[in-house]
Design a protein around this motif. Structure first.
Motif, PDB file in Angstrom:
ATOM      1  N   ASP A 146       0.840  -1.204   0.000  1.00 41.95           N
ATOM      2  CA  ASP A 146       0.000   0.000   0.000  1.00 41.95           C
ATOM      3  C   ASP A 146       0.872   1.250   0.000  1.00 41.95           C
ATOM      4  OD1 ASP A 146      -2.189  -1.589   0.007  1.00 41.95           O
ATOM      5  OD2 ASP A 146      -2.565  -1.419   2.179  1.00 41.95           O
ATOM      6  N   GLU A 147       1.934   1.210   0.802  1.00 44.59           N
ATOM      7  CA  GLU A 147       2.823   2.354   0.890  1.00 44.59           C
ATOM      8  C   GLU A 147       3.519   2.589  -0.460  1.00 44.59           C
ATOM      9  OE1 GLU A 147       2.586  -0.159   2.941  1.00 44.59           O
ATOM     10  OE2 GLU A 147       2.282   0.607   4.984  1.00 44.59           O
ATOM     11  N   ALA A 206       2.410   1.600  -3.439  1.00 46.62           N
ATOM     12  CA  ALA A 206       1.410   2.032  -4.415  1.00 46.62           C
ATOM     13  C   ALA A 206       1.129   3.524  -4.247  1.00 46.62           C
ATOM     14  CB  ALA A 206       0.131   1.210  -4.255  1.00 46.62           C
ATOM     15  N   ARG A 207       1.092   3.975  -2.997  1.00 48.39           N
ATOM     16  CA  ARG A 207       0.841   5.392  -2.720  1.00 48.39           C
ATOM     17  C   ARG A 207       1.989   6.249  -3.280  1.00 48.39           C
ATOM     18  NH1 ARG A 207       0.850   5.669   2.968  1.00 48.39           N
ATOM     19  NH2 ARG A 207      -0.849   4.154   2.905  1.00 48.39           N
ATOM     20  N   ARG A 210       1.687   6.504  -6.984  1.00 45.00           N
ATOM     21  CA  ARG A 210       0.629   7.443  -7.371  1.00 45.00           C
ATOM     22  C   ARG A 210       1.137   8.875  -7.290  1.00 45.00           C
ATOM     23  NH1 ARG A 210      -2.852   4.178  -4.559  1.00 45.00           N
ATOM     24  NH2 ARG A 210      -3.028   5.531  -2.753  1.00 45.00           N
ATOM     25  N   ASP A 234       8.505   4.303   6.568  1.00 45.88           N
ATOM     26  CA  ASP A 234       7.792   3.066   6.245  1.00 45.88           C
ATOM     27  C   ASP A 234       8.737   1.894   6.030  1.00 45.88           C
ATOM     28  OD1 ASP A 234       5.230   4.087   6.391  1.00 45.88           O
ATOM     29  OD2 ASP A 234       5.195   4.704   4.264  1.00 45.88           O
ATOM     30  N   ARG A 294      -1.959   0.693 -10.888  1.00 44.57           N
ATOM     31  CA  ARG A 294      -2.862   0.480  -9.754  1.00 44.57           C
ATOM     32  C   ARG A 294      -3.443  -0.918  -9.796  1.00 44.57           C
ATOM     33  NH1 ARG A 294      -4.574   5.664 -10.618  1.00 44.57           N
ATOM     34  NH2 ARG A 294      -6.557   5.112 -11.587  1.00 44.57           N
ATOM     35  N   PHE A 314      -0.973  -3.513  -8.577  1.00 44.77           N
ATOM     36  CA  PHE A 314      -0.798  -3.557  -7.122  1.00 44.77           C
ATOM     37  C   PHE A 314      -1.971  -4.239  -6.439  1.00 44.77           C
ATOM     38  CE2 PHE A 314       2.591  -0.341  -7.450  1.00 44.77           C
ATOM     39  CZ  PHE A 314       3.474  -0.862  -6.525  1.00 44.77           C
ATOM     40  N   ARG A 315      -3.172  -4.054  -7.017  1.00 41.72           N
ATOM     41  CA  ARG A 315      -4.354  -4.606  -6.363  1.00 41.72           C
ATOM     42  C   ARG A 315      -4.608  -6.055  -6.714  1.00 41.72           C
ATOM     43  NH1 ARG A 315      -8.186   0.383  -7.800  1.00 41.72           N
ATOM     44  NH2 ARG A 315      -7.312   1.861  -6.289  1.00 41.72           N
TER      45      ARG A 315
END
Lengths: 489, 489
Positions: free
Chosen positions: A142-143, A145-146, A149, A382, B149, B152-153
């Motif tokens: 998640d970190e 992917a953030r 982005r 992180d 995205r 990652f998901r």
């Protein structure tokens, strides 16, 4: 003039119109260079006689090729192959060439290099006792992917998606420098760091920069085949020294140094690959001393420094190297996930500069997005949180796995609990053939390496690495249960 | 026994306690190997006398080192340096070594390779007439970000973030195969394709796989220095053939082939780098014929095939190569953005397999996420839409830029409008020195290459590439206005 009568063969039973067949074959002769640019062609009457065709058919064929630009007419002189030919058309529209044979073998001579041929171990779904891979389920996805982005959304695209520094993203190099200085007592700056794509690329860059054909490179027996292949690819002669329960036998290296000039010694002192043992401080100091005395480069591959459980980790050789004989490499692929190909080389600036120049003609630069994302994770903490969590998890899995093997497999398997790392080095009893066992395990749903990659030439160790880190404790129990069943026959 | 009296120097004015100074210096002597493991130390009374210290101070120092594990006592025998030393501590906690000097030069001998030393051209903000870079503002960033995205998901992390195929993502290889077969009349399958990190890596893999030291590689004069460096790195001897208004002089190659065995010929036939001219079909056919006759490999670098404006693009040599003499490489870095390091090599399967084995010891595999994302963009049509849009945009910019140069700079600049590509090859009048002009342009806010990288050894072409693709028409007008002002001096 080439013998057109022989070279143009018309199939009067074929579906294609005869004039198209003539045109197609003339095109082929032009393509193959048999009818060169500027060559005068026979008149239509003459060619019709040669091929025993109606003259109108030949005229139609010439007209087709004139329209396509393959032929040209010169006033009062006749028909010629065009001086500048039109678009090259693919030759394979028909059925002339077997498509499969084209794709397999080249037309030029070509010799594969034997030292590169090794089986490829891919990661499997389901149960596994692998080579010592991380558990990707723990990775900070998640970190990451953030961070990705934010990179896509960020300001200046020329800066972010253009050509960058072959040494890697500056933010990541600065963050890594702080991290390595704090946790491993290195004394480096961002200028001493090149971001590589995994530790493999660090070894490749070192080999290509430091070794020339005929140089001697010394490795332990047994050693990681990926490193050996790299030294061989650079043309080095590989000499081996024994590996015992404390790691490489440094006194055997001293003996070699008396006899031969040694250019490079490759070591994995934190956890020797594949046997996982830790090189004690006295051998480390002796190695540094020999390096200084004989002038060889120490390539220290600290691929899983993060993961040491039983005691405080021993600082790298590179932290006690005021004479700068050590090239230090590490990796995040083992700490996060193999697909995140981020490693690093730490060396004096002139060496890093040379590696960057080589890297520039290999792949120009690393992955800008990934390097930025990992840099962010270091900056905001992180990455440290992830490493701490992974450390705790793997320490527990190591202890659990070792007690499982002791309790369930003691008849068939010998091992010492490693001080750290992601795998146990296990030697199987002679009556258990590891190759057969790995095959049976696969059928039973358990991926297990047969250990063949670890055998030195001509030796059968019947040993392999049992990676515990990528499995939960419950998965480890299931894997050991399968092994127990299979080894008790 | 070493002379401890000389080697241990106490500074009684220092902040550190004297017993800590003694301990620190003993530790250093052990670290440096002057006091080897197992060495007996003098008794505390004796050492106190030697150093002219109070005995309690020496006892405190010994106690400290015993507690840390550097020393050990043997009953009735005295104090010894420990047989197995404790953690190696970094030696540089004090101010002994100058940090800057450590970081610059290695302690081992080391010779940089001259052929790798070339200036590095980075991308600039603001106005630019670059080497022929794409406009990153046109890149399908939203589509790529969306594909990232979804990666990652997506389902199985072992599959997506583990070790993958060194040849690259299967989806992308299949999509590329379809794309290349459709648009360039190749006849390839996914098994003939290796996904590289830009065309640079394709050249590197080809050089390392095909060339051995002493082999002859032939290139045009002038040629892309990045390719030349790669052939030199592989140890090849570089021979050059002239480049005229139609590209490389293939008959000059024929003359070389009569005299020397040639292993590899490097060509950029679609738009010769740097001069942008297109190799006509008759020379292409002759090149293929020579290749077959003399057995040399043709390395066809089709780095900007997408962008051809004036006529239909000429199909690659590789599309008319039934004898499989061509290794074909291409890139998406020029079509999307340089940071998206995706290129490909198309070759017979045995050659691709060998390249994959080499690639495996270089960086193991490409970037899984990026390869997947680009594969998705091919599959859902976004990539083709992007290429079409970019083609239209660059065609308009090319025409606009060429008319600007004709109208505004005709006194100082000679050029031919290229049939395609992302740059114009411009030769400046002798009274305009390009190096000075580039410096002045930089001051005036315009990035311009001085063209030095394109000069063959000993020749001054006074020419450079003026990349028009990365600027809007209004930016091109501003850039040309600056050049006009500077060249009229």
């Amino acid at each position: 003039m080439i013998p057109l009568k022989t070279l143009i063969v018309i199939d009067k039973t074929a579906d294609a119109s005869i004039f198209l067949q003539v045109a197609e074959q003339l095109r082929r002769l032009i393509n193959e260079g048999l009818l060169p640019a500027g060559q005068k062609l026979p008149g239509t009457r003459q060619l019709a006689e040669l091929l025993q065709l109606h003259r109108k058919t030949v005229i139609a064929a010439y007209d087709e090729l004139l329209a396509e630009g393959w032929l040209e007419t010169r006033a009062g002189s006749g028909t010629y192959v065009a001086t500048h030919l039109p678009l090259v058309r693919p030759q394979f529209i028909g059925k002339e060439v077997d498509s499969e044979s084209v794709s397999e073998q080249p037309g030029f001579t070509f010799t594969p290099k034997l030292h590169l041929i090794r089986p490829l171990l891919l990661m499997a779904d389901g149960l596994r006792l692998d080579d010592g891979f991380p558990d990707i389920r723990l990775a900070p996805m998640d970190e990451l992917a953030r961070a990705y982005r934010s990179y896509f959304r960020w300001g200046n695209p020329q800066q972010h998606f253009g050509y960058g520094d072959p040494k890697g993203n500056r933010l990541l190099r600065e963050e890594l420098s702080v991290f390595l200085n704090e946790t491993r007592a290195l004394r480096t700056t961002a200028d001493n760091i090149l971001i590589s794509r995994g530790s493999m690329m660090g070894i490749y860059l070192t080999s290509s920069t430091i070794l020339k054909p005929g140089d001697v490179a010394v490795v332990g027996e047994t050693n990681w085949s990926g490193a050996n292949m790299n030294f061989q690819q650079a043309g080095a002669e590989l000499l081996t020294i024994p590996v015992d329960q404390h790691g490489i036998d440094v006194e055997a290296l001293a003996v070699i140094c008396e006899r031969r000039p040694v250019r490079l010694v490759y070591v994995t002192p934190h956890h020797h690959y594949p046997t996982t043992v830790t090189l004690p401080p006295d051998r480390r100091l002796r190695l540094l001393q020999l390096s200084r005395q004989h002038g060889f480069v120490i390539l220290e591959d600290d691929y899983d420094y993060e993961f040491h459980y039983l005691r405080r980790p021993i600082l790298p050789l590179a932290s006690a190297d005021p004479h700068r004989m050590v090239i230090y490499i590490g990796s995040l692929s083992k700490s996060v996930a193999p697909a995140f190909r981020i490693g690093y080389v730490v060396a004096p600036e002139t060496v890093i500069d040379e590696m960057a120049r080589l890297r520039r003609i290999m792949d120009r630069q690393g992955d800008s997005m990934l390097e930025f994302a990992v840099g962010q994770l270091f900056r905001n903490g992180d990455m440290r949180r992830h490493l701490k969590k992974a450390h705790q998890t793997y320490a527990a899995r190591c202890a659990h796995f070792c007690s499982l093997v002791t309790n369930e497999l003691s008849d068939g398997v010998q091992f010492s609990q490693p001080e750290g790392g992601l795998a146990v080095w296990a030697t199987f009893a002679p009556e258990i053939n590891l190759v057969e066992l790995a095959q049976k395990a696969k059928t039973a749903g358990l991926m297990l390496s047969d250990g063949v990659a670890h055998n030195p030439p001509g030796k059968w160790l019947n040993s392999t690495r049992l990676g515990f880190a990528s499995s939960t404790e419950s998965e480890l129990e299931q894997s050991v249960a399968i092994l127990r069943k299979l080894t008790r026959g």
